[in-house]
Design an enzyme around this catalytic site. Structure first.
Site, PDB file in Angstrom:
ATOM      1  N   GLY A   1     -52.183  35.305 -10.755  1.00 12.75           N
ATOM      2  CA  GLY A   1     -51.054  35.082 -11.650  1.00 12.75           C
ATOM      3  C   GLY A   1     -50.426  33.716 -11.426  1.00 12.75           C
ATOM      4  O   GLY A   1     -50.291  33.265 -10.277  1.00 12.75           O
TER       5      GLY A   1
ATOM      6  N   HIS B   1     -47.487  46.460 -11.205  1.00  8.87           N
ATOM      7  CA  HIS B   1     -46.617  46.406 -12.388  1.00  8.87           C
ATOM      8  C   HIS B   1     -47.385  45.711 -13.508  1.00  8.87           C
ATOM      9  O   HIS B   1     -48.563  45.355 -13.320  1.00  8.87           O
ATOM     10  CB  HIS B   1     -45.294  45.690 -12.055  1.00  8.87           C
ATOM     11  CG  HIS B   1     -45.486  44.362 -11.381  1.00  8.87           C
ATOM     12  ND1 HIS B   1     -46.083  43.286 -12.017  1.00  8.87           N
ATOM     13  CD2 HIS B   1     -45.203  43.932 -10.120  1.00  8.87           C
ATOM     14  CE1 HIS B   1     -46.131  42.261 -11.190  1.00  8.87           C
ATOM     15  NE2 HIS B   1     -45.616  42.619 -10.023  1.00  8.87           N
TER      16      HIS B   1
ATOM     17  N   HIS C   1     -49.610  42.684 -12.705  1.00  9.84           N
ATOM     18  CA  HIS C   1     -50.940  43.004 -12.175  1.00  9.84           C
ATOM     19  C   HIS C   1     -51.853  43.539 -13.287  1.00  9.84           C
ATOM     20  O   HIS C   1     -53.026  43.201 -13.363  1.00  9.84           O
ATOM     21  CB  HIS C   1     -50.839  44.079 -11.090  1.00  9.84           C
ATOM     22  CG  HIS C   1     -50.005  43.704  -9.907  1.00  9.84           C
ATOM     23  ND1 HIS C   1     -48.782  44.274  -9.647  1.00  9.84           N
ATOM     24  CD2 HIS C   1     -50.221  42.815  -8.902  1.00  9.84           C
ATOM     25  CE1 HIS C   1     -48.288  43.775  -8.533  1.00  9.84           C
ATOM     26  NE2 HIS C   1     -49.132  42.882  -8.060  1.00  9.84           N
TER      27      HIS C   1
ATOM     28  N   VAL D   1     -45.938  37.457 -16.484  1.00  8.42           N
ATOM     29  CA  VAL D   1     -45.383  38.555 -17.274  1.00  8.42           C
ATOM     30  C   VAL D   1     -43.933  38.762 -16.838  1.00  8.42           C
ATOM     31  O   VAL D   1     -43.640  38.808 -15.639  1.00  8.42           O
ATOM     32  CB  VAL D   1     -46.207  39.850 -17.087  1.00  8.42           C
ATOM     33  CG1 VAL D   1     -45.588  40.994 -17.867  1.00  8.42           C
ATOM     34  CG2 VAL D   1     -47.653  39.623 -17.512  1.00  8.42           C
TER      35      VAL D   1
HETATM   36  P1  AMP Z   1     -49.244  40.509  -5.310  1.00  5.70           P
HETATM   37  O1  AMP Z   1     -49.566  41.972  -5.374  1.00  5.70           O
HETATM   38  O2  AMP Z   1     -47.790  40.213  -5.394  1.00  5.70           O
HETATM   39  O3  AMP Z   1     -49.947  39.801  -4.188  1.00  5.70           O
HETATM   40  O4  AMP Z   1     -49.852  39.884  -6.641  1.00  5.70           O
HETATM   41  C1  AMP Z   1     -51.206  40.055  -6.971  1.00  5.70           C
HETATM   42  C2  AMP Z   1     -51.537  39.137  -8.115  1.00  5.70           C
HETATM   43  O5  AMP Z   1     -50.730  39.476  -9.246  1.00  5.70           O
HETATM   44  C3  AMP Z   1     -51.259  37.671  -7.805  1.00  5.70           C
HETATM   45  O6  AMP Z   1     -52.305  36.870  -8.329  1.00  5.70           O
HETATM   46  C4  AMP Z   1     -49.962  37.424  -8.497  1.00  5.70           C
HETATM   47  O7  AMP Z   1     -49.770  36.077  -8.877  1.00  5.70           O
HETATM   48  C5  AMP Z   1     -50.111  38.302  -9.730  1.00  5.70           C
HETATM   49  N1  AMP Z   1     -48.788  38.585 -10.300  1.00  5.70           N
HETATM   50  C6  AMP Z   1     -47.689  39.027  -9.646  1.00  5.70           C
HETATM   51  N2  AMP Z   1     -46.631  39.089 -10.477  1.00  5.70           N
HETATM   52  C7  AMP Z   1     -47.071  38.661 -11.691  1.00  5.70           C
HETATM   53  C8  AMP Z   1     -46.455  38.483 -12.970  1.00  5.70           C
HETATM   54  N3  AMP Z   1     -45.166  38.751 -13.166  1.00  5.70           N
HETATM   55  N4  AMP Z   1     -47.215  38.022 -13.977  1.00  5.70           N
HETATM   56  C9  AMP Z   1     -48.535  37.733 -13.794  1.00  5.70           C
HETATM   57  N5  AMP Z   1     -49.170  37.886 -12.617  1.00  5.70           N
HETATM   58  C10 AMP Z   1     -48.456  38.338 -11.576  1.00  5.70           C
END
Ligand code: AMP
Length: 281
Positions: free
Chosen positions: A147, A34, A37, A176
């Site tokens: 993130g 999303h 990412h 975000v």
């Molecule tokens: P995930 O796929 O949930 O493991 O997340 C992958 C990376 O994207 C991690 O470093 C998360 O912290 C980051 N991330 C997930 N959601 C958000 C968001 N809303 N804003 C910024 N970074 C994000």
């Protein structure tokens, strides 16, 4: 964009790029991409010659009663998004490839991993630190992007990279949110329309805390009390924890001083959501 599924191929390719003098930015994800990412990908593209994204739903960071098998895996849409963003390498290993059948080496960042989310998700951050260490060794990034949304994870990875001498700079990018304020998350896909509305109280409570700090209030008890009142006053959100901690050590603070993080984990229906803000005084 090149899609690589084989570990040795990825590692060899990363080595070649580095020998050519190119910098590698790395964005590890579990897919279901999303805008959150994508902001990390854009951050990497700005600062590096090459951007590598990994998509891997990491089995060892899920507890037995958690959503590993149901976790969304929209591979085609993810690949299209990465292409559109100009990602150079998309690394999509298979779970078998990454862990084999008798995996025994784990990375643990002691103390930081059993508080907050780690208190209810035993072994979660050991799984996270282990997979990120492996991915760093494979993708050999100069910079890696995480993130702030997963604040505890970012703190743990920053500490791990420093203490284990990974030659990588950790960049933590802002959260975000949807236009209404909900922190974007792959798990938001589990929420009904009503639950999405109910969940907004989480970011509202965090904004309230931010306002209080901006107005000069630094007493954490008063801030958390005001937040709890808001969270309790609107139905449908069951708070698992609400804490204010020092940003570097994750130790609870009584007064907002220096950089502190206020973190919430809450359940909306069966879905566990997390959110936070960083405040400084
Ligand atoms: P995930 O796929 O949930 O493991 O997340 C992958 C990376 O994207 C991690 O470093 C998360 O912290 C980051 N991330 C997930 N959601 C958000 C968001 N809303 N804003 C910024 N970074 C994000």
């Amino acid at each position: 964009m090149k899609i690589i599924r084989d570990i040795r191929t990825m590692q060899r390719r990363a080595g070649e790029l580095k020998r050519e003098g190119l910098s590698i930015g790395f964005v590890p994800t579990m897919g279901a991409l999303h805008e959150g990412h994508l902001s990390l990908i854009r951050g990497s593209k700005k600062e590096n010659d090459i951007t590598c994204v990994s998509i891997f739903v990491n089995p060892i960071q899920f507890g037995p009663a958690e959503d590993f098998s149901n976790y969304p895996r929209p591979a085609r849409a993810d690949i299209a998004l990465c292409k559109k963003e100009g990602v150079d390498f998309l690394f999509m290993p298979s779970p078998g490839g990454l862990y084999g059948s008798d995996f025994r080496s784990f990375v643990e960042v002691a103390g930081l991993s059993d508080v907050l989310c780690g208190a209810s998700r035993k072994g979660h951050f050991r799984g996270v630190a282990t997979v990120v260490a492996k991915l760093f060794n494979i993708a050999q990034p100069d910079r890696a992007y995480f993130g702030q949304k997963d604040c505890q994870q970012a703190v743990i990875i920053t500490r791990m990279a420093r203490e284990l001498n990974f030659p990588v700079k950790i960049r933590v990018m802002p959260i975000v949110r949807s236009p209404e304020g909900l922190a974007l998350s792959s798990r938001n896909a589990y929420l009904s329309a009503e639950q999405k509305v109910a969940a907004l109280v989480i970011s509202r409570a965090l904004s309230e805390a931010e306002t209080m700090v901006r107005q000069g209030k630094t007493d954490v008890r008063a801030i958390l009390r005001a937040m709890r009142r808001m969270l309790a006053g609107s139905g449908g959100v069951a708070v698992e924890y609400l804490e204010a901690v020092d940003f570097a050590t994750l130790v609870p603070v009584r007064k907002i001083r220096g950089r502190a993080a206020i973190l919430i984990a809450a359940r909306v229906g069966k879905t566990r959501l997390i959110d936070n803000i960083i405040v400084s005084k």
